[in-house]
Write a protein that holds these residues in place. Structure first.
Motif, PDB file in Angstrom:
ATOM      1  N   ASN A  78       0.825  -1.205   0.000  1.00 40.44           N
ATOM      2  CA  ASN A  78       0.000   0.000   0.000  1.00 40.44           C
ATOM      3  C   ASN A  78       0.861   1.257   0.000  1.00 40.44           C
ATOM      4  N   ASP A  79       1.980   1.224   0.727  1.00 36.84           N
ATOM      5  CA  ASP A  79       2.887   2.376   0.733  1.00 36.84           C
ATOM      6  C   ASP A  79       3.495   2.579  -0.643  1.00 36.84           C
ATOM      7  N   ASN A  80       3.873   1.477  -1.312  1.00 34.69           N
ATOM      8  CA  ASN A  80       4.370   1.594  -2.685  1.00 34.69           C
ATOM      9  C   ASN A  80       3.343   2.264  -3.586  1.00 34.69           C
ATOM     10  N   LEU A  81       2.092   1.803  -3.482  1.00 35.91           N
ATOM     11  CA  LEU A  81       1.038   2.275  -4.389  1.00 35.91           C
ATOM     12  C   LEU A  81       0.770   3.764  -4.211  1.00 35.91           C
ATOM     13  N   GLN A  82       1.042   4.302  -3.051  1.00 41.06           N
ATOM     14  CA  GLN A  82       0.829   5.732  -2.840  1.00 41.06           C
ATOM     15  C   GLN A  82       1.835   6.580  -3.615  1.00 41.06           C
ATOM     16  N   ASN A  83       2.869   5.946  -4.169  1.00 40.74           N
ATOM     17  CA  ASN A  83       3.864   6.670  -4.960  1.00 40.74           C
ATOM     18  C   ASN A  83       3.735   6.425  -6.459  1.00 40.74           C
ATOM     19  N   TRP A  84       2.828   5.549  -6.858  1.00 39.30           N
ATOM     20  CA  TRP A  84       2.657   5.302  -8.295  1.00 39.30           C
ATOM     21  C   TRP A  84       2.155   6.579  -8.973  1.00 39.30           C
TER      22      TRP A  84
END
Length: 358
Positions: A78-84
């Motif tokens: 989820n943390d990764n996806l916040q940077n997509w």
């Protein structure tokens, strides 16, 4: 300049080239994605898709493998996806490769709604549905692509994508797509196709094209998303494989986190197809909300009316996709029909706008 020089092969075709111009507006739904998985980053493609509520939710259809760490098999956190990052309008204004894109619109952050849990196409149709959660997203500025979940091979079509993270390109296939087996699948869950030469080049795909849509030329609807293949400027006749949308709909599992259906059909209308939509101003200059349906609700039919006199073509379908009648008027009457839900298509100069009337 971030988009000069070209990063993809020289055989690829800008969407603003002559053969791409008829699909330029449809291509506005295709996005360039910068992905982050753990400490890794890369590029991919996706498409903003419509849903039966016609409410402008920013759903991005792409490939599951864009979010997989192939060293560990883990999906982006989820943390990764916040940077997509999602970039719209990343295309050159002309066929030339010498001009920068203009008016790129970028959003950051998303949440995962579903994915196929198939190792990125190893055993399934390789799909993920994301919802952009950037608060600056404005549905009214974007085109939402339509889709078909019919299990019908397109006789011809085109793919719109961002090869190697480059500006938007278009590729065409003139021969029929056929069911194909990708990786370890036991049954064909991908459309296998070979690209064709056009007047400006010979569009193919490359890394970074992954997750991009193919459109059926007969109806301009999304029928699959790119998993992979061998096509390149060096191997122009090698095949590519697109996960079948009909299988992505509900074929990867029974739970909502494995199906497109709960997200793209929130009204549970069970349509076989859904047209694309521009939520801001339709292409003949009338705001979408200026369609009037009355009486609404109704137990004995009704009328859908445009408040402005334009030359219009209306088609009325039932939910099984059967056409009931057509009319060339500024309004369409539903009174002769029995009680139920109907899909109305309004066409103006080859632009189709779907309405759902109950």
């Amino acid at each position: 300049s971030p988009d000069l020089p070209e990063t993809s092969g020289s055989c690829n075709v800008n969407i603003a080239c002559p053969e791409g111009q008829p699909y330029f507006t449809l291509g506005e739904s295709v996005v360039r994605i910068t992905v982050y998985v753990g400490n890794l980053s890369g590029s991919g493609s996706g498409v903003l898709v419509n849903n039966t509520a016609l409410d402008g939710k920013p759903y991005i259809l792409t490939a599951e493998h864009n979010g997989l760490n192939f060293f560990t098999g883990a999906f982006a956190t989820n943390d990764n996806l916040q940077n997509w990052e999602f970039e719209f309008n990343a295309h050159r204004p002309t066929c030339s490769n010498q001009q920068q894109p203009q008016n790129i619109i970028s959003y950051t952050g998303c949440v995962l709604r579903m994915r196929s849990f198939d190792g990125g196409g190893n055993t399934g149709s390789d799909v993920a549905l994301l919802e952009i959660n950037d608060p600056s997203f404005q549905a009214s500025t974007h085109r939402f692509a339509g889709w078909s979940r019919q299990n019908t091979a397109p006789a011809s079509g085109y793919g719109i994508h961002h090869p190697s993270g480059d500006v938007k390109k278009i590729s065409f296939f003139n021969g029929p797509a056929v069911p194909g087996v990708f990786s370890q699948q036991s049954t064909p869950l991908h459309w296998r196709l070979v690209w064709s030469a056009t007047q400006s080049g010979h569009g193919v795909t490359e890394p970074g094209s992954s997750g991009s849509p193919i459109f059926d030329l007969s109806n301009d609807l999304v029928v699959g998303t790119l998993t992979g293949g061998a096509a390149s400027c060096a191997l122009r006749n090698a095949p590519d494989y697109y996960g079948m949308f009909w299988h992505q709909w509900d074929g990867n599992g029974s739970s909502s986190d494995r199906q497109l259906k709960p997200w793209l059909d929130p009204l549970n209308l069970d349509p076989q197809t859904l047209s694309g939509k521009n939520l801001s101003v339709d292409e003949f200059g009338l705001k979408a909300q200026r369609y009037f349906a009355y009486p609404n609700p109704s137990r004995s039919g009704g009328e859908v009316v445009l408040p402005k006199s334009v030359s219009s073509h209306w088609s009325v379908y039932d939910l099984q996709g059967r056409m009931l009648f057509q009319v060339e008027e500024s309004n369409v009457l539903l009174a002769p029909q029995s009680s139920g839900t109907y899909i109305i298509k309004h066409r103006y100069e080859n632009i189709q706008i779907p309405l759902i009337v109950q």
